[in-house]
Design an enzyme around this catalytic site. Structure first.
Site, PDB file in Angstrom:
ATOM      1  CE1 TYR A 135       2.972   5.083  -6.592  1.00  0.00           C
ATOM      2  CE2 TYR A 135       1.285   3.542  -7.144  1.00  0.00           C
ATOM      3  CZ  TYR A 135       1.654   4.564  -6.255  1.00  0.00           C
ATOM      4  OH  TYR A 135       0.960   4.892  -5.122  1.00  0.00           O
ATOM      5  CE  LYS A 185      12.422  17.182  -0.922  1.00  0.00           C
ATOM      6  NZ  LYS A 185      11.945  17.919   0.530  1.00  0.00           N
ATOM      7  CG  ASP A 217       9.138  19.325   1.972  1.00  0.00           C
ATOM      8  OD1 ASP A 217       8.953  19.982   0.825  1.00  0.00           O
ATOM      9  OD2 ASP A 217      10.525  19.651   2.548  1.00  0.00           O
ATOM     10  CG  ASP A 241      -0.791   6.793  -3.153  1.00  0.00           C
ATOM     11  OD1 ASP A 241      -1.918   6.431  -3.531  1.00  0.00           O
ATOM     12  OD2 ASP A 241      -0.043   6.044  -2.487  1.00  0.00           O
ATOM     13  CG  ASP A 245      -4.687   8.077   1.117  1.00  0.00           C
ATOM     14  OD1 ASP A 245      -5.094   7.934  -0.119  1.00  0.00           O
ATOM     15  OD2 ASP A 245      -4.327   7.117   1.812  1.00  0.00           O
TER      16      ASP A 245
HETATM   17  C1  IPM Z   1      -4.682   4.459  -4.867  1.00  0.00           C
HETATM   18  C2  IPM Z   1      -4.181   3.453  -4.295  1.00  0.00           C
HETATM   19  C3  IPM Z   1      -3.350   2.420  -5.344  1.00  0.00           C
HETATM   20  C4  IPM Z   1      -2.148   3.331  -5.686  1.00  0.00           C
HETATM   21  C5  IPM Z   1      -2.966   1.138  -4.624  1.00  0.00           C
HETATM   22  C6  IPM Z   1      -3.947   0.046  -4.228  1.00  0.00           C
HETATM   23  C7  IPM Z   1      -1.998   0.394  -5.684  1.00  0.00           C
HETATM   24  O1  IPM Z   1      -3.486   3.976  -3.169  1.00  0.00           O
HETATM   25  O2  IPM Z   1      -5.374   4.467  -6.116  1.00  0.00           O
HETATM   26  O3  IPM Z   1      -4.308   5.486  -4.496  1.00  0.00           O
HETATM   27  O4  IPM Z   1      -0.947   3.524  -4.796  1.00  0.00           O
HETATM   28  O5  IPM Z   1      -2.104   4.112  -6.646  1.00  0.00           O
HETATM   29 MG    MG Z   2      -3.658   5.603  -2.482  1.00  0.00          MG
END
Ligand code: IPM
Ligand code: MG
Length: 346
Positions: A135, A185, A217, A241, A245
């Site tokens: 990042y 990884k 993975d 990240d 999700d």
């Molecule tokens: C998160 C989001 C952010 C990230 C984006 C909006 C930059 O996806 O907080 O998970 O990638 O960290």
């Molecule tokens: Mg995110």
């Protein structure tokens, strides 16, 4: 106590409004100041993270953040895109430790993408490193020798960055069931080899924590196969990240997951892990529960007010038990009415 409200873009303002209603109802002496951030700030002040917003974030005792991201800003030069606001806040405020708890509310077992008997086992925290990795490495566009356009983003971690997030992971595990799984990884990446070596070194300070290592993975697979095996996962920025999700859908909806981003002294920014969801913005379809639960984390971690935090979490459980289901949970209860349901449960 001063709370900086940074609603941002898309559904951000709608979900923040509900969290503020809940915090105000608790009447625990908070004052609020709002500032623009993300695409909204760019449109108003020409920058996604204007100096006044950063200043408020620094002055405040804690920050409650909505979401950033606006398709109208996607073709701007990267430095002006909405996402730079949250990345800038994390970096400028040194918010390196991101805690993303994922626990199934029993009432939502049917909303999970997993079978109820698998989903019901989920009770974990993902500790994601937030200020390093690919990042924040060197990035850019260049031409190859053959004249092809090439984009690049350097993935790098130094040992101090890994050690401090490892400590955060071990401490989180100590406060829970004592199990830490470090995800990397290392079979391919040097960054990950260093990560693994440093996590092993740090583990000497935590003999009471059971440490394991897993490739990312495999972790993605195990999160769906047997998520109950995880207590605390510690991982880098990019892997965290993605995995967070994924974990969110295992507990029902991305609209349910709160997060805390903490600096070395425990000051924090609190935000739902979902984004700005421009497709449903302004329609009352957003689920405010992730933001309301983020407000509870804020009370607990930065403001030392565990009782009101407990009350919020219990009220969310009551709202769900009472049948309140927003659109992401398969229902038709709108954003304000979800807030009403939580207020009724306080
Ligand atoms: C998160 C989001 C952010 C990230 C984006 C909006 C930059 O996806 O907080 O998970 O990638 O960290
Ligand atoms: Mg995110």
């Amino acid at each position: 106590m001063l709370i900086a409200l940074l609603p941002g873009d898309g559904i951000g303002p709608e979900v923040i409004a509900q969290a503020v209603r809940v915090l105000e109802a608790l009447d625990c002496g908070l004052t609020f100041e709002t500032a623009a951030v993300g695409g909204a700030a760019y449109k108003k002040a020409g920058h996604p993270l204007p100096p006044a917003t950063l200043d408020l974030a620094r002055r405040a005792d804690a920050i409650l953040f909505g979401a950033v991201g606006d398709p109208e800003c996607d073709s701007l030069e990267r430095a002006f895109r909405p996402e730079q606001a949250i990345l800038g806040l994390r970096k400028e405020l040194g918010l390196f430790a991101n805690l993303r708890p994922a626990k199934l509310f029993p009432e939502l077992a049917d909303a999970s993408a997993l079978r109820p008997e698998v989903a019901s086992q989920i009770d974990m925290v993902i500790v994601r490193e937030l200020t390093g990795d690919v990042y924040f490495g060197e990035k850019g566009m260049r031409k190859t020798a053959d004249g092809l356009r090439e984009g690049y983003d350097v993935m790098a971690y130094n040992e101090a960055e890994v050690a401090r997030i490892a400590h955060a992971g071990f401490k989180a595990a100590q406060a829970r069931r004592g199990k830490l799984c470090s995800v990397d990884k290392a079979n391919v990446l040097e960054t990950s080899q260093l990560w693994r070596d440093v996590v092993n070194e740090v583990s000497a300070d935590y003999p009471d924590v059971e440490l394991s290592h897993m490739y990312v993975d495999n972790c993605a697979m195990q999160l769906v196969r047997n998520p109950g095996q995880f207590d605390v996962i510690v991982t880098g920025n990019l892997f965290g990240d993605i995995l967070s999700d994924q974990a969110s859908m295992c507990v029902g909806s991305i609209g349910m997951l709160p997060s805390a981003s903490l600096d070395a002294a425990g000051k924090g920014l609190y935000e739902p892990i979902h984004g700005s969801a421009p497709d449903i913005a302004g329609q009352g379809k957003a689920n405010p529960l992730a933001t309301i639960l983020s407000a509870a984390m804020m009370l607990r971690y930065s403001l030392e007010m565990p009782e009101p935090a407990d009350r919020i979490e219990a009220a969310v459980a009551r709202a769900l038990a009472g049948g309140a289901r927003s659109f992401d949970l398969g229902g038709t209860v709108d954003t304000t009415a979800m807030g009403d349901a939580v207020l009724a449960g306080l």
